[in-house]
Design an enzyme around this catalytic site. Sequence first.
Site, mmCIF file in Angstrom:
data_model
loop_
_atom_site.group_PDB
_atom_site.id
_atom_site.type_symbol
_atom_site.label_atom_id
_atom_site.label_comp_id
_atom_site.label_asym_id
_atom_site.label_seq_id
_atom_site.Cartn_x
_atom_site.Cartn_y
_atom_site.Cartn_z
ATOM 1 N N HIS A 1 0.808 -1.220 0.000
ATOM 2 C CA HIS A 1 0.000 0.000 0.000
ATOM 3 C C HIS A 1 0.842 1.273 0.000
ATOM 4 O O HIS A 1 0.362 2.327 -0.410
ATOM 5 C CB HIS A 1 -0.978 0.000 1.177
ATOM 6 C CG HIS A 1 -0.301 0.153 2.510
ATOM 7 N ND1 HIS A 1 -0.171 1.366 3.125
ATOM 8 C CD2 HIS A 1 0.280 -0.749 3.325
ATOM 9 C CE1 HIS A 1 0.463 1.204 4.286
ATOM 10 N NE2 HIS A 1 0.742 -0.069 4.421
ATOM 11 N N HIS B 1 -1.258 -4.902 -5.939
ATOM 12 C CA HIS B 1 -0.900 -4.720 -4.525
ATOM 13 C C HIS B 1 -2.037 -5.120 -3.607
ATOM 14 O O HIS B 1 -3.180 -5.300 -4.013
ATOM 15 C CB HIS B 1 -0.499 -3.257 -4.255
ATOM 16 C CG HIS B 1 -1.673 -2.329 -4.150
ATOM 17 N ND1 HIS B 1 -2.281 -2.026 -2.947
ATOM 18 C CD2 HIS B 1 -2.344 -1.647 -5.094
ATOM 19 C CE1 HIS B 1 -3.280 -1.186 -3.170
ATOM 20 N NE2 HIS B 1 -3.340 -0.938 -4.463
ATOM 21 N N CYS B 2 -1.684 -5.258 -2.341
ATOM 22 C CA CYS B 2 -2.631 -5.380 -1.240
ATOM 23 C C CYS B 2 -1.979 -4.598 -0.095
ATOM 24 O O CYS B 2 -1.222 -3.661 -0.371
ATOM 25 C CB CYS B 2 -2.919 -6.848 -0.901
ATOM 26 S SG CYS B 2 -1.477 -7.878 -0.546
ATOM 27 N N ALA B 3 -2.257 -4.925 1.125
ATOM 28 C CA ALA B 3 -1.669 -4.158 2.222
ATOM 29 C C ALA B 3 -0.142 -4.323 2.265
ATOM 30 O O ALA B 3 0.589 -3.344 2.358
ATOM 31 C CB ALA B 3 -2.283 -4.563 3.561
#
Length: 190
Positions: free
Chosen positions: A52, A130-132
């Site tokens: 992120h 993406h993710c976290a």
Amino acid sequence: MADESTSLGPKDLGPPSEDSPSVQDLEQLLNTGSPSCHHADEVWPNLFLGDHVTAHSRFDLWKMGISHILNAAHGTLFCQESHDFYGTTIEYRGVPAHDLPSFDLSLYFYCSAEFIHKALTTPGGKIFVHCAFGISRSSSLVLAYLMIYHHFSLVKAIQTVKEHRWIFPNRGFLKQLRNLDLQLRNKTNK
């Protein structure tokens, strides 16, 4: 980490075999190599996997030449940006996934793979998935892309991504990717 005795369940397509490693074997493979990763790593030509931090930096995305973003944690705590955040220069797709073994990420394997493929076949296209933290949800979608569009086995997809970034999909996602692997092999063997 999840209990080692967790069974594969009724949706899974059979016991492990030489061609289809168990979830535990996959976890052992994921634990090999260097455990390093950056905010963004190029894991396939013009395909970046990250977290992120980079997703929230329009300047970094511009420097990287990103034209498409696939957010595998859309609407969750650290990943609440929308298409409006990026303006008209970046095509955005959000997947509202939670990093829980019980979450059915497989519902998004094909549509996410299609979005990644579209980005990579667009002239000058570069995609940031993406993710976290860029370790579980987003990496699972990238693995699914490599399996669906490049006909990689799950093991080869993991090895390919791990050459560039440490990843560790949760146990539930590994089961779903293993099922995808078996389904894709069954299609090609018919």
